[in-house]
Design a protein around this motif. Sequence first.
Motif, PDB file in Angstrom:
ATOM      1  N   HIS A  47       1.102  -1.187   0.085  1.00  0.00           N
ATOM      2  CA  HIS A  47       0.108   0.008   0.109  1.00  0.00           C
ATOM      3  C   HIS A  47       0.753   1.220  -0.115  1.00  0.00           C
ATOM      4  O   HIS A  47       1.696   1.469   0.802  1.00  0.00           O
ATOM      5  N   SER A  48       0.972   1.885  -1.092  1.00  0.00           N
ATOM      6  CA  SER A  48       2.070   3.114  -1.095  1.00  0.00           C
ATOM      7  C   SER A  48       1.215   4.345  -1.622  1.00  0.00           C
ATOM      8  O   SER A  48       0.172   4.555  -2.324  1.00  0.00           O
ATOM      9  N   VAL A  49       1.733   5.307  -1.075  1.00  0.00           N
ATOM     10  CA  VAL A  49       1.119   6.745  -1.268  1.00  0.00           C
ATOM     11  C   VAL A  49       2.211   7.714  -1.845  1.00  0.00           C
ATOM     12  O   VAL A  49       3.172   7.786  -1.421  1.00  0.00           O
ATOM     13  N   ARG A  60      -2.455   6.679  -5.026  1.00  0.00           N
ATOM     14  CA  ARG A  60      -2.202   5.687  -4.109  1.00  0.00           C
ATOM     15  C   ARG A  60      -2.233   4.519  -5.056  1.00  0.00           C
ATOM     16  O   ARG A  60      -2.973   4.521  -5.982  1.00  0.00           O
ATOM     17  N   LEU A  61      -1.406   3.538  -4.284  1.00  0.00           N
ATOM     18  CA  LEU A  61      -1.500   2.085  -4.976  1.00  0.00           C
ATOM     19  C   LEU A  61      -1.549   1.176  -4.108  1.00  0.00           C
ATOM     20  O   LEU A  61      -0.883   0.885  -2.954  1.00  0.00           O
ATOM     21  N   ASP A  62      -2.573   0.222  -4.326  1.00  0.00           N
ATOM     22  CA  ASP A  62      -2.636  -1.087  -3.376  1.00  0.00           C
ATOM     23  C   ASP A  62      -2.339  -2.114  -4.608  1.00  0.00           C
ATOM     24  O   ASP A  62      -3.037  -2.175  -5.666  1.00  0.00           O
ATOM     25  N   THR A  83      -5.083   5.017  -7.472  1.00  0.00           N
ATOM     26  CA  THR A  83      -6.278   6.039  -7.308  1.00  0.00           C
ATOM     27  C   THR A  83      -5.420   7.278  -7.482  1.00  0.00           C
ATOM     28  O   THR A  83      -4.330   7.607  -6.952  1.00  0.00           O
ATOM     29  N   TYR A  84      -6.027   8.175  -8.332  1.00  0.00           N
ATOM     30  CA  TYR A  84      -5.293   9.471  -8.357  1.00  0.00           C
ATOM     31  C   TYR A  84      -6.341  10.704  -8.094  1.00  0.00           C
ATOM     32  O   TYR A  84      -7.543  10.583  -8.386  1.00  0.00           O
ATOM     33  N   VAL A  85      -5.876  11.560  -7.323  1.00  0.00           N
ATOM     34  CA  VAL A  85      -6.770  12.565  -6.697  1.00  0.00           C
ATOM     35  C   VAL A  85      -5.918  13.819  -7.200  1.00  0.00           C
ATOM     36  O   VAL A  85      -5.091  14.358  -6.227  1.00  0.00           O
ATOM     37  N   LEU A  86      -6.132  14.323  -8.242  1.00  0.00           N
ATOM     38  CA  LEU A  86      -5.503  15.623  -8.588  1.00  0.00           C
ATOM     39  C   LEU A  86      -6.250  16.870  -8.126  1.00  0.00           C
ATOM     40  O   LEU A  86      -7.208  16.781  -8.420  1.00  0.00           O
ATOM     41  N   PRO A  87      -5.718  18.023  -7.583  1.00  0.00           N
ATOM     42  CA  PRO A  87      -6.293  19.088  -7.176  1.00  0.00           C
ATOM     43  C   PRO A  87      -7.378  19.499  -8.270  1.00  0.00           C
ATOM     44  O   PRO A  87      -7.389  19.952  -9.280  1.00  0.00           O
ATOM     45  N   LYS A  89      -9.636  18.044  -9.714  1.00  0.00           N
ATOM     46  CA  LYS A  89     -10.052  17.240 -10.702  1.00  0.00           C
ATOM     47  C   LYS A  89     -10.942  16.122 -10.000  1.00  0.00           C
ATOM     48  O   LYS A  89     -10.693  15.733  -8.933  1.00  0.00           O
ATOM     49  N   PRO A  90     -11.719  15.455 -10.780  1.00  0.00           N
ATOM     50  CA  PRO A  90     -12.481  14.369 -10.137  1.00  0.00           C
ATOM     51  C   PRO A  90     -11.471  13.068  -9.881  1.00  0.00           C
ATOM     52  O   PRO A  90     -10.611  13.100 -10.566  1.00  0.00           O
ATOM     53  N   ARG A  91     -11.883  12.574  -8.743  1.00  0.00           N
ATOM     54  CA  ARG A  91     -10.837  11.157  -8.706  1.00  0.00           C
ATOM     55  C   ARG A  91     -11.073  10.252  -9.706  1.00  0.00           C
ATOM     56  O   ARG A  91     -11.973   9.958 -10.283  1.00  0.00           O
ATOM     57  N   MET A  92      -9.874   9.652  -9.877  1.00  0.00           N
ATOM     58  CA  MET A  92      -9.749   8.285 -11.019  1.00  0.00           C
ATOM     59  C   MET A  92      -9.393   7.342 -10.340  1.00  0.00           C
ATOM     60  O   MET A  92      -8.208   7.243  -9.341  1.00  0.00           O
ATOM     61  N   ASP A  93      -9.838   6.243 -10.649  1.00  0.00           N
ATOM     62  CA  ASP A  93      -9.315   4.612 -10.167  1.00  0.00           C
ATOM     63  C   ASP A  93      -9.113   3.933 -11.339  1.00  0.00           C
ATOM     64  O   ASP A  93      -9.948   3.894 -12.307  1.00  0.00           O
ATOM     65  N   LEU A  94      -7.963   3.190 -11.364  1.00  0.00           N
ATOM     66  CA  LEU A  94      -7.668   2.580 -12.313  1.00  0.00           C
ATOM     67  C   LEU A  94      -7.169   0.926 -11.684  1.00  0.00           C
ATOM     68  O   LEU A  94      -6.432   0.674 -10.899  1.00  0.00           O
ATOM     69  N   VAL A  95      -8.239  -0.028 -12.031  1.00  0.00           N
ATOM     70  CA  VAL A  95      -7.960  -1.310 -11.588  1.00  0.00           C
ATOM     71  C   VAL A  95      -7.703  -2.340 -12.908  1.00  0.00           C
ATOM     72  O   VAL A  95      -8.345  -2.332 -13.907  1.00  0.00           O
ATOM     73  N   THR A  96      -6.741  -3.311 -12.626  1.00  0.00           N
ATOM     74  CA  THR A  96      -6.519  -4.151 -13.735  1.00  0.00           C
ATOM     75  C   THR A  96      -5.828  -5.547 -12.989  1.00  0.00           C
ATOM     76  O   THR A  96      -5.765  -5.491 -11.539  1.00  0.00           O
ATOM     77  N   SER A  97      -5.471  -6.576 -13.741  1.00  0.00           N
ATOM     78  CA  SER A  97      -5.118  -7.922 -13.121  1.00  0.00           C
ATOM     79  C   SER A  97      -3.593  -7.742 -12.725  1.00  0.00           C
ATOM     80  O   SER A  97      -2.863  -8.226 -11.923  1.00  0.00           O
TER      81      SER A  97
END
Lengths: 189, 161
Positions: A47-49, A60-62, A83-87, A89-97
């Motif tokens: 879990h890194s930030v 953020r990365l899990d 997970t990306y939260v740029l000032p 801007k709406p939050r963005m989540d990217l999920v993959t295997s």
Amino acid sequence: MSQRLLPLVMIVMLGLLVWLLNSAASLPALEHLNRNNEPDLIVQKTHSVRFNEAGQPFERLDADRVRHITENDVAWFDNPHFTYVLPGKPRMDLVTSSAQSINKGDKLWMPDTAVLTRQPDEQHTKLVITGRQVWFAPTPGLVWSDAEVVADMGGSRASGVGFSADTQKQTIILKSKVSTIYDPPKRTR
Amino acid sequence: AKADREEKIHIQADQGNFDQKTNTGVYIGNVIVTQGSMTLRSDKLTISQDADGNQFSQGQGNPVKFRERGDDGTWITAESLRYDYNGKTGLLTLIDKANVHKDQDEVIGDIITYNLNTDQYEAKTTGKSGSRVNITITPKKKASAPAAAARPAATNASEAQ
């Protein structure tokens, strides 16, 4: 004669003893030199930030597992969730295997199905982009692929083969076989 | 038909560029738009929407082809090299070598403006010398008089028996 040979025999015995001790003490693993394309670091359940200059967390990365490989400074993530939260801007989540980060995360490569979700903002409903073989450059917010892609937003859907999207300019180019189904909101006037 | 305007719009094309900030989409290559009974084919199409949800689109083609079923059930077909559609006013403007066919009626002109809400149209030229508007209206065939007269007589005969 035997007295003159004794020192020689003693030296040979001593050398034999040193050789035996040395081969007994050397660990087999030490002989196997780590190749450049093999992980030199493995982390389980990470879990890194990441923080920006203002000290705000923006990335953020899990992941279940991370393997770092020296060659090209590459890291492979198993089941990552970015997970990306740029000032502003709406939050963005990217999920993959699985995902490969190159050059300290400047670029990400996702060979399998990847889902990018951008949360709604004042003007737009939620945007969900599903694709494969996707490249993602987080800082400029660029996403691109040459494979099939489907983008859903509210009641509308766009699909095509090959795309490039700029999540900051909020533009997307569908390169071929474009099909969009567009649900016009009921007119107020 | 007016009901078409509330239907989903399906657009297919070779390539598409979308800008969410301006709510604009540009489609390029073999563009086919369907919405209810309406079908439109063009080479290029730009579609956008205002805050009230009204749609606007412009397109060009060789030619642009438009087809839709009117509220009265008859099919309307139209062609032109360019067109402009304003969803707020319901005006479809066909520009350059424009023609509209409805049943047997035909309108030809440089610019034809067709009101999809009132089914009214206006044809005009660009003013270049020699360019003319050409309108052909085919009178509807009235039910022929003898056939109309004969029917009551048959009724009387059946009552007399």
